[in-house]
Scaffold this motif. Structure first.
Motif, PDB file in Angstrom:
ATOM      1  N   MET A   1       4.926   8.557  15.283  1.00 49.21           N
ATOM      2  CA  MET A   1       4.225   7.318  14.936  1.00 49.21           C
ATOM      3  C   MET A   1       4.815   6.760  13.646  1.00 49.21           C
ATOM      4  N   ALA A   2       5.301   5.516  13.686  1.00 45.38           N
ATOM      5  CA  ALA A   2       5.815   4.854  12.485  1.00 45.38           C
ATOM      6  C   ALA A   2       4.737   3.946  11.932  1.00 45.38           C
ATOM      7  N   SER A   3       4.474   4.051  10.645  1.00 43.87           N
ATOM      8  CA  SER A   3       3.377   3.306  10.046  1.00 43.87           C
ATOM      9  C   SER A   3       3.812   1.898   9.651  1.00 43.87           C
ATOM     10  N   GLY A   4       3.373   0.911  10.433  1.00 47.25           N
ATOM     11  CA  GLY A   4       3.669  -0.474  10.099  1.00 47.25           C
ATOM     12  C   GLY A   4       2.989  -0.914   8.827  1.00 47.25           C
ATOM     13  N   ALA A   5       1.840  -0.304   8.519  1.00 44.31           N
ATOM     14  CA  ALA A   5       1.112  -0.694   7.311  1.00 44.31           C
ATOM     15  C   ALA A   5       1.915  -0.360   6.061  1.00 44.31           C
ATOM     16  N   PHE A   6       2.516   0.835   6.040  1.00 50.51           N
ATOM     17  CA  PHE A   6       3.322   1.203   4.881  1.00 50.51           C
ATOM     18  C   PHE A   6       4.585   0.364   4.803  1.00 50.51           C
ATOM     19  N   LEU A   7       5.166   0.060   5.960  1.00 55.73           N
ATOM     20  CA  LEU A   7       6.350  -0.789   5.977  1.00 55.73           C
ATOM     21  C   LEU A   7       6.017  -2.170   5.453  1.00 55.73           C
ATOM     22  N   ASN A   8       4.844  -2.671   5.831  1.00 58.61           N
ATOM     23  CA  ASN A   8       4.378  -3.955   5.315  1.00 58.61           C
ATOM     24  C   ASN A   8       4.286  -3.922   3.799  1.00 58.61           C
ATOM     25  N   GLY A   9       3.766  -2.812   3.263  1.00 58.34           N
ATOM     26  CA  GLY A   9       3.646  -2.674   1.814  1.00 58.34           C
ATOM     27  C   GLY A   9       4.997  -2.664   1.129  1.00 58.34           C
ATOM     28  N   PHE A  10       5.975  -1.961   1.728  1.00 62.65           N
ATOM     29  CA  PHE A  10       7.302  -1.908   1.117  1.00 62.65           C
ATOM     30  C   PHE A  10       7.995  -3.267   1.171  1.00 62.65           C
ATOM     31  N   ILE A  11       7.773  -4.011   2.251  1.00 66.51           N
ATOM     32  CA  ILE A  11       8.362  -5.344   2.335  1.00 66.51           C
ATOM     33  C   ILE A  11       7.813  -6.227   1.218  1.00 66.51           C
ATOM     34  N   GLN A 375      -7.820  -2.513  13.453  1.00 69.60           N
ATOM     35  CA  GLN A 375      -8.510  -3.722  12.992  1.00 69.60           C
ATOM     36  C   GLN A 375      -8.552  -3.820  11.469  1.00 69.60           C
ATOM     37  N   LEU A 376      -8.055  -2.824  10.766  1.00 65.13           N
ATOM     38  CA  LEU A 376      -8.024  -2.875   9.304  1.00 65.13           C
ATOM     39  C   LEU A 376      -6.866  -3.742   8.823  1.00 65.13           C
ATOM     40  N   PRO A 377      -7.021  -4.416   7.684  1.00 63.74           N
ATOM     41  CA  PRO A 377      -5.883  -5.123   7.091  1.00 63.74           C
ATOM     42  C   PRO A 377      -4.872  -4.109   6.576  1.00 63.74           C
ATOM     43  N   PRO A 378      -3.619  -4.515   6.377  1.00 60.03           N
ATOM     44  CA  PRO A 378      -2.557  -3.557   6.004  1.00 60.03           C
ATOM     45  C   PRO A 378      -2.883  -2.696   4.795  1.00 60.03           C
ATOM     46  N   TYR A 379      -3.487  -3.290   3.760  1.00 53.57           N
ATOM     47  CA  TYR A 379      -3.723  -2.501   2.550  1.00 53.57           C
ATOM     48  C   TYR A 379      -4.742  -1.390   2.784  1.00 53.57           C
ATOM     49  N   LEU A 380      -5.739  -1.621   3.658  1.00 53.57           N
ATOM     50  CA  LEU A 380      -6.696  -0.561   3.978  1.00 53.57           C
ATOM     51  C   LEU A 380      -6.065   0.492   4.874  1.00 53.57           C
ATOM     52  N   LYS A 381      -5.159   0.068   5.757  1.00 53.81           N
ATOM     53  CA  LYS A 381      -4.440   1.037   6.572  1.00 53.81           C
ATOM     54  C   LYS A 381      -3.658   1.998   5.677  1.00 53.81           C
ATOM     55  N   ARG A 382      -2.967   1.433   4.687  1.00 56.59           N
ATOM     56  CA  ARG A 382      -2.162   2.267   3.797  1.00 56.59           C
ATOM     57  C   ARG A 382      -3.046   3.270   3.041  1.00 56.59           C
ATOM     58  N   CYS A 383      -4.169   2.783   2.541  1.00 58.20           N
ATOM     59  CA  CYS A 383      -5.066   3.653   1.774  1.00 58.20           C
ATOM     60  C   CYS A 383      -5.615   4.780   2.652  1.00 58.20           C
ATOM     61  N   GLU A 408       0.434   4.668  -6.369  1.00 54.63           N
ATOM     62  CA  GLU A 408       1.342   4.538  -5.230  1.00 54.63           C
ATOM     63  C   GLU A 408       1.530   3.085  -4.801  1.00 54.63           C
ATOM     64  N   ASP A 409       0.875   2.148  -5.511  1.00 53.43           N
ATOM     65  CA  ASP A 409       1.022   0.713  -5.223  1.00 53.43           C
ATOM     66  C   ASP A 409       0.585   0.378  -3.794  1.00 53.43           C
ATOM     67  N   LEU A 410      -0.552   0.941  -3.367  1.00 52.36           N
ATOM     68  CA  LEU A 410      -1.048   0.748  -2.002  1.00 52.36           C
ATOM     69  C   LEU A 410      -2.066  -0.380  -1.887  1.00 52.36           C
ATOM     70  N   LEU A 411      -2.611  -0.836  -3.014  1.00 49.86           N
ATOM     71  CA  LEU A 411      -3.723  -1.781  -2.985  1.00 49.86           C
ATOM     72  C   LEU A 411      -3.236  -3.218  -2.841  1.00 49.86           C
ATOM     73  N   ARG A 412      -4.151  -4.071  -2.413  1.00 48.75           N
ATOM     74  CA  ARG A 412      -3.830  -5.500  -2.378  1.00 48.75           C
ATOM     75  C   ARG A 412      -3.767  -6.042  -3.800  1.00 48.75           C
ATOM     76  N   LEU A 413      -3.186  -7.216  -3.965  1.00 49.52           N
ATOM     77  CA  LEU A 413      -3.102  -7.820  -5.284  1.00 49.52           C
ATOM     78  C   LEU A 413      -4.485  -8.276  -5.743  1.00 49.52           C
ATOM     79  N   PRO A 414      -4.828  -8.100  -7.008  1.00 49.45           N
ATOM     80  CA  PRO A 414      -6.138  -8.550  -7.506  1.00 49.45           C
ATOM     81  C   PRO A 414      -6.247 -10.074  -7.478  1.00 49.45           C
ATOM     82  N   LYS A 415      -7.450 -10.548  -7.235  1.00 49.66           N
ATOM     83  CA  LYS A 415      -7.717 -11.982  -7.345  1.00 49.66           C
ATOM     84  C   LYS A 415      -7.979 -12.303  -8.813  1.00 49.66           C
TER      85      LYS A 415
END
Length: 503
Positions: A1-11, A375-383, A408-415
């Motif tokens: 299984m390749a994690s698209g959520a982590f790949l999204n974070g690295f992009i 159904q989770l957004p990418p940042y929650l998938k990573r966490c 680990e820089d997994l969180l979404r950007l703060p508002k």
């Protein structure tokens, strides 16, 4: 299984580095072609758009899994290059005379190899149509944000008149009056979402007499004792109150309510945590006889969300429960996912998901849990997937885990106005509200089946060291000493080299 959520974070990390390329385009005495950076950015945007679809389709298509793994490797290479370049820019003046020439040659080779990295990513992007990968839209992907936004803050103000609820109105007033000699009465108004619990509570609040003070407190999905206590104080006193310790807040509330006959409404309570409720209710016992707390809530301990009186939703819900094959955790997590959603299209999306056909042979993965994950957004998938690093039955401490996510820089950007710690806390609470964490005393744990899911989703992204046996433990100090000695020797060599250059 390749994690698209982590790949999204690295992009996203690569995007951030590209924004600063103008300051380092001549760091190594060789200008980085701005067209190359633009090509990288465009190709990454195109890849990012289909990541969710690829992460989903890899379950039944090995070609898509290979594509994700190849894209991951290429993005890692791009990130390594940009990271090295930025580090060189930040330290160039300090270490230029310190580093041996082979370090500098290595960096120049990385620049030469960047063209190949960009070409690899462009080629992979060109394959997305062949693999049938499509851009994910809100219409075909249930987002957790829709669940979060289902909560709305309410007020005590009436919005028109009430018709056809005379029996309920009279019964509620009678219940309040019948408890006039009780020291403290807690009256729940229980029912499925959308039946008018809040409307009935507003009416009662507007007509009930003989109480002073009165307060209306809207509860979010997370039953935070300190926050709700603070809101209660503010609604009674009509003044803002600093969020101090729970002890100071409860003492203040007790002071405000002491010997008074109060009427307080807690609207939209979702939590059924008995320990939190017992802690919250403590300062309310100081009031005069007849004091009342009225709560609007869904049915206690209900696993699946109510159909809001909609026979179509009820029928879909029964079919979904049947697919869960009697597993309470599966029913409960999907119930949390669909809570607050009134559109039959969203319920049908879960019912008709092809993930139900995912082969569970030789696997501990439950399809219903996999649907909830997607159904989770990418940042929650990573966490969530990050937690695969911990052993089963690990006791998670919220603040500690948030700090690890931050590192680990997994969180979404703060508002605007939001701290990264607050973002991490919200992420934790969102996962907990969907049962990815379950509270036990002052810690949180992850169900074994969810831990298995996290490991499955992590694939080879994380390497975990299993518990060492006794023989390995005996060898460990020697290994650590060897590594330590090697580091010291390296530092001594660099220092000697520096002084030789000075001489």
């Amino acid at each position: 299984m390749a994690s698209g959520a982590f790949l999204n974070g690295f992009i996203n990390v690569v995007f951030e580095r590209l924004l600063t390329m103008d300051t380092v385009n001549q760091v190594l005495g060789k200008k980085l072609d701005p067209g190359l950076a633009e090509r990288l950015k465009i190709s990454l945007y195109a890849a990012e758009a289909v990541l969710d679809d690829a992460e989903h389709k890899q379950l039944g298509d090995d070609r898509v899994r290979d594509w994700l793994n190849s894209l991951r490797d290429a993005v890692y290479d791009a990130d390594d290059f940009l990271d090295a370049l930025l580090t060189k820019a930040a330290t160039q003046k300090e270490v230029y005379f310190l580093l041996p020439s082979f370090f500098l040659n290595r960096h120049r080779k990385m620049v030469d190899n960047m063209e190949g990295v960009v070409a690899r990513i462009e080629f992979l992007v060109s394959q997305k149509d062949i693999l049938g990968l499509q851009k994910t839209t809100k219409d075909n992907n249930l987002s957790s944000s829709s669940s979060s936004s289902s909560w709305r803050e309410t007020t005590c103000l009436m919005e028109g008149n009430i018709y056809g609820r005379e029996d309920d109105q009279q019964a509620l007033i009678k219940t309040i009056n019948d408890n006039s000699e009780s020291q403290l009465s807690v009256i729940p108004v229980v029912g499925m979402g959308g039946v008018g619990k809040t409307t009935l509570a507003k009416w009662v609040y507007s007509v009930v007499e003989g109480f002073d003070p009165k307060a209306w407190v809207c509860i979010s999905e997370t039953f935070d004792v300190a926050d709700i206590t603070k809101k209660t104080i503010e609604d009674i006193t009509k003044n803002s109150f600093a969020l101090g310790t729970l002890n100071s807040l409860q003492n203040k509330l007790q002071e405000v309510l002491s010997a008074k006959k109060f009427f307080i409404i807690l609207d939209d309570v979702w939590s059924d945590d008995a320990d939190k409720w017992k802690q919250f209710i403590t300062p309310f016992h100081c009031g005069a006889k007849g004091s009342t707390i009225l709560i609007t809530t869904v049915a206690a301990n209900a696993c699946f969300p109510e159909s809001n009186g909609n026979p179509i939703l009820e029928e879909i819900g029964r079919k979904i429960v049947k697919k869960c094959k009697g597993l309470p955790l599966a029913v409960e997590t999907l119930g949390r996912l669909l809570r607050g959603k009134d559109d039959a299209k969203e319920w049908n999306a879960v019912l008709s998901s092809d993930i139900w056909e995912f082969s569970t042979k030789n696997s501990k993965i439950i399809p219903a849990l996999l649907i909830s994950y997607f159904q989770l957004p990418p940042y929650l998938k990573r966490c969530f997937v990050y937690c695969s690093l911990f052993p089963k039955d690990h006791e998670f401490e919220k603040n500690e885990l948030v700090l690890l996510w931050m590192a680990e820089d997994l969180l979404r950007l703060p508002k605007r106005g939001e701290s990264l710690e607050e973002v991490g806390s919200q992420c934790f609470e969102e996962l907990a509200s969907r049962l990815f964490f379950k509270q036990e005393w002052c810690f949180h744990k992850m169900h074994d089946l969810l831990h298995d899911l996290a490991i499955f989703l992590a694939g080879d992204f994380y390497g975990r060291i299993e518990e060492l046996g006794e023989q390995e433990k005996k060898k460990l100090p020697n290994v650590i000493n060897f590594i330590f000695d090697s580091i010291i020797n390296f530092i001594l060599c660099i220092t000697c080299f520096y002084y030789i250059r000075k001489i």
